[in-house]
Design a protein around this motif. Structure first.
Motif, mmCIF file in Angstrom:
data_model
loop_
_atom_site.group_PDB
_atom_site.id
_atom_site.type_symbol
_atom_site.label_atom_id
_atom_site.label_comp_id
_atom_site.label_asym_id
_atom_site.label_seq_id
_atom_site.Cartn_x
_atom_site.Cartn_y
_atom_site.Cartn_z
ATOM 1 N N LYS A 91 31.125 -53.046 68.562
ATOM 2 C CA LYS A 91 31.985 -53.329 67.407
ATOM 3 C C LYS A 91 31.884 -52.243 66.327
ATOM 4 O O LYS A 91 32.887 -51.790 65.790
ATOM 5 N N ASN A 92 30.640 -51.798 66.031
ATOM 6 C CA ASN A 92 30.474 -50.829 64.933
ATOM 7 C C ASN A 92 31.161 -49.512 65.249
ATOM 8 O O ASN A 92 31.784 -48.893 64.382
ATOM 9 N N GLU A 93 31.018 -49.100 66.511
ATOM 10 C CA GLU A 93 31.661 -47.830 66.892
ATOM 11 C C GLU A 93 33.190 -47.951 66.882
ATOM 12 O O GLU A 93 33.882 -47.040 66.435
ATOM 13 N N VAL A 94 33.683 -49.087 67.352
ATOM 14 C CA VAL A 94 35.152 -49.254 67.331
ATOM 15 C C VAL A 94 35.631 -49.211 65.878
ATOM 16 O O VAL A 94 36.622 -48.542 65.546
ATOM 17 N N GLU A 95 34.887 -49.879 65.021
ATOM 18 C CA GLU A 95 35.239 -49.889 63.587
ATOM 19 C C GLU A 95 35.256 -48.457 63.042
ATOM 20 O O GLU A 95 36.179 -48.045 62.335
ATOM 21 N N GLU A 96 34.241 -47.692 63.410
ATOM 22 C CA GLU A 96 34.116 -46.314 62.906
ATOM 23 C C GLU A 96 35.240 -45.409 63.429
ATOM 24 O O GLU A 96 35.716 -44.525 62.715
ATOM 25 N N PHE A 97 35.673 -45.654 64.672
ATOM 26 C CA PHE A 97 36.610 -44.720 65.313
ATOM 27 C C PHE A 97 38.086 -45.107 65.166
ATOM 28 O O PHE A 97 38.960 -44.347 65.574
ATOM 29 N N LEU A 98 38.365 -46.287 64.660
ATOM 30 C CA LEU A 98 39.765 -46.744 64.641
ATOM 31 C C LEU A 98 40.273 -46.810 63.205
ATOM 32 O O LEU A 98 39.805 -47.642 62.414
ATOM 33 N N THR A 140 37.539 -58.577 74.549
ATOM 34 C CA THR A 140 36.873 -57.411 75.142
ATOM 35 C C THR A 140 37.950 -56.591 75.846
ATOM 36 O O THR A 140 38.874 -57.166 76.428
ATOM 37 N N VAL A 141 37.815 -55.253 75.781
ATOM 38 C CA VAL A 141 38.792 -54.389 76.471
ATOM 39 C C VAL A 141 38.071 -53.594 77.563
ATOM 40 O O VAL A 141 37.004 -53.017 77.309
ATOM 41 N N LEU A 142 38.649 -53.578 78.750
ATOM 42 C CA LEU A 142 38.115 -52.769 79.861
ATOM 43 C C LEU A 142 39.042 -51.587 80.088
ATOM 44 O O LEU A 142 40.251 -51.772 80.262
ATOM 45 N N LEU A 143 38.462 -50.371 80.109
ATOM 46 C CA LEU A 143 39.257 -49.180 80.442
ATOM 47 C C LEU A 143 39.052 -48.887 81.923
ATOM 48 O O LEU A 143 37.901 -48.826 82.387
ATOM 49 N N ILE A 144 40.149 -48.717 82.635
ATOM 50 C CA ILE A 144 40.070 -48.571 84.092
ATOM 51 C C ILE A 144 40.642 -47.223 84.498
ATOM 52 O O ILE A 144 41.706 -46.815 83.996
ATOM 53 N N ILE A 171 39.638 -54.199 67.575
ATOM 54 C CA ILE A 171 40.936 -53.710 68.073
ATOM 55 C C ILE A 171 42.017 -54.753 67.799
ATOM 56 O O ILE A 171 43.097 -54.439 67.274
ATOM 57 N N THR A 172 41.715 -56.018 68.091
ATOM 58 C CA THR A 172 42.708 -57.085 67.880
ATOM 59 C C THR A 172 43.054 -57.218 66.396
ATOM 60 O O THR A 172 44.225 -57.336 66.022
ATOM 61 N N ALA A 173 42.016 -57.183 65.568
ATOM 62 C CA ALA A 173 42.259 -57.344 64.122
ATOM 63 C C ALA A 173 43.113 -56.196 63.585
ATOM 64 O O ALA A 173 44.094 -56.414 62.863
ATOM 65 N N VAL A 230 46.960 -48.628 73.116
ATOM 66 C CA VAL A 230 47.061 -47.532 72.140
ATOM 67 C C VAL A 230 45.770 -47.452 71.317
ATOM 68 O O VAL A 230 45.200 -46.369 71.114
ATOM 69 N N ALA A 231 45.295 -48.608 70.866
ATOM 70 C CA ALA A 231 44.091 -48.627 70.035
ATOM 71 C C ALA A 231 42.860 -48.213 70.848
ATOM 72 O O ALA A 231 42.041 -47.402 70.393
ATOM 73 N N ALA A 232 42.755 -48.749 72.068
ATOM 74 C CA ALA A 232 41.583 -48.437 72.907
ATOM 75 C C ALA A 232 41.554 -46.955 73.266
ATOM 76 O O ALA A 232 40.487 -46.330 73.316
ATOM 77 N N LYS A 233 42.725 -46.370 73.460
ATOM 78 C CA LYS A 233 42.787 -44.940 73.802
ATOM 79 C C LYS A 233 42.281 -44.102 72.625
ATOM 80 O O LYS A 233 41.509 -43.159 72.800
ATOM 81 N N LEU A 234 42.713 -44.491 71.427
ATOM 82 C CA LEU A 234 42.245 -43.774 70.230
ATOM 83 C C LEU A 234 40.726 -43.858 70.095
ATOM 84 O O LEU A 234 40.055 -42.866 69.811
ATOM 85 N N VAL A 235 40.200 -45.056 70.305
ATOM 86 C CA VAL A 235 38.745 -45.256 70.197
ATOM 87 C C VAL A 235 38.031 -44.390 71.242
ATOM 88 O O VAL A 235 37.058 -43.700 70.924
ATOM 89 N N PHE A 236 38.543 -44.384 72.455
ATOM 90 C CA PHE A 236 37.881 -43.646 73.534
ATOM 91 C C PHE A 236 37.936 -42.131 73.273
ATOM 92 O O PHE A 236 36.966 -41.417 73.511
#
Ligand SMILES: NC(=O)c1ccc[n+]([C@@H]2O[C@H](COP(=O)([O-])OP(=O)(O)OC[C@H]3O[C@@H](n4cnc5c(N)ncnc54)[C@H](O)[C@@H]3O)[C@@H](O)[C@H]2O)c1
Ligand SMILES: O=C(O)[C@@H]1CCCCN1
Length: 313
Positions: free
Chosen positions: A12-19, A94-98, A114-116, A300-306
């Motif tokens: 969560k913290n990293e997603v928050e930091e990167f998005l 939870t998001v899974l990148l495949i 990501i959802t928020a 879109v959000a998960a790609k940005l985070v990754f």
């Protein structure tokens, strides 16, 4: 043979930091536009839901493939019809990148942030397109996770003279007002909160209408974020009949939106159609954006985070 990637877990913290909204909003605009093209290549089936009757909830599976970017992921989100007084969150995701070529999972990511953020960002896009030109009063109904992310992006993106909140419990509204970065007026009733409001966000767990058309000022814009089952409502029939209705996905709204299905309201356009210029933004009319959430928004959000995660590791 496996892809060379190893599996990473992004919390969560990293997603928050990167998005960040400044990166997310323009990318969502492009993705929504692509989605609404007749020859779209991105793939997103309507959410598959598994009822969890014992817990009054659902598991939603939200796969998406961004074809141009060759990006494949799926969100798994549990959402619950909690008791009104419950402090438990109504959604957990939870998001899974495949790897689209090999099929193995490259990353497991927190999906709550990501959802928020993506939901609030899409509502902000709807407001940018549809709210009255001189919007001064912004009202949020609800004081949970979505209410806070909507407060953050709306106050970051627009300049309102007044921000108001109403929630089921006054203590929650007061806690919300204290956590907010600027002044927020706590209201006793929905009617008081929306009286004269230019922009209204409904982000509650209500399953019966809380916002009634008779209270909504003509020309106001409503972004309706809750009520995501065919028999759940936040908005009444009067509002649905007097407003021009915009959605994120027509297909999703026809399958999942109680506001649209039960009121019989006609959907005027997808946001993507407005972004593409194929349907007009009727800013001068009362407008409702009925949000249900889409897999491509999560992608879109998960790609940005990754992308950011890779840059930092
Ligand atoms: N459109 C989307 O993409 C999307 C994405 C995520 C969540 N949601 C939906 O948005 C809503 C809010 O989600 P959240 O994560 O902020 O939830 P949350 O549990 O954090 O907050 C819910 C809020 O609703 C209030 N509430 C509870 N019962 C109520 C009732 N009967 N009437 C009025 N208010 C009531 C609570 O006091 C709280 O303020 C939920 O319905 C959720 O399913 C939609
Ligand atoms: O798109 C989403 O993520 C949410 C999950 C909860 C139900 C409504 N839509």
């Amino acid at each position: 043979m496996d892809s060379p990637m190893i599996l990473v877990v992004i919390g969560k913290n990293e997603v928050e930091e990167f998005l960040h909204y400044k990166d997310l909003i323009p990318r969502l605009e492009v993705a929504l536009g692509e989605f609404s093209k007749p020859d779209r290549e991105d793939i997103q089936p309507v959410r598959c839901t598994v009822p969890l009757q014992r817990y009054n909830g659902f598991l939603g599976l939200m796969p998406a493939y961004l074809a141009h970017e060759d990006f494949l992921c799926t969100k798994m989100v549990c959402f619950y019809k909690r008791e009104s007084g419950s402090n438990l969150p109504s959604t957990r995701a939870t998001v899974l990148l495949i790897d689209p070529e090999y099929g193995n999972v490259n990353a497991v990511m927190d999906g709550d942030v990501i959802t928020a953020k993506r939901t609030a960002a899409v509502s902000a896009i709807s407001a940018k397109l549809l709210m009255p030109a001189k919007s001064e009063v912004f009202t949020i109904l609800g004081s949970g996770h979505q209410a806070l992310s909507h407060y953050n992006v709306f106050t970051e993106t627009f300049s309102f003279k007044q921000v108001r909140v109403w929630s089921w419990r006054r203590e929650s509204s007061e806690r919300f007002a204290q956590a907010a970065l600027g002044p927020v007026t706590v209201c006793e009733s929905v009617e008081e909160a929306v009286n004269g409001a230019d922009v209204i966000v409904t982000a509650t767990r209500a399953t019966e209408p809380v916002l009634f058309g008779q209270w909504v000022k003509p020309g106001a814009h409503v972004a309706a974020v809750g009520a995501c089952r065919p028999d759940w409502r936040e908005l009444d029939d009067v509002l649905m009949s007097k407003a021009e209705v915009y959605v994120d996905s027509r297909e999703g709204a026809a399958a999942e939106s109680g506001e649209v299905i039960l009121s019989g309201a006609k959907v005027f356009a997808e946001l993507g159609e407005v972004l593409n210029g194929t349907r007009p933004a009727q800013r001068e009319k009362t407008t409702v954006f009925k949000s249900l959430g889409m897999g491509i928004q999560d992608a879109v959000a998960a790609k940005l985070v990754f992308e950011q995660w890779k840059r930092h590791h």
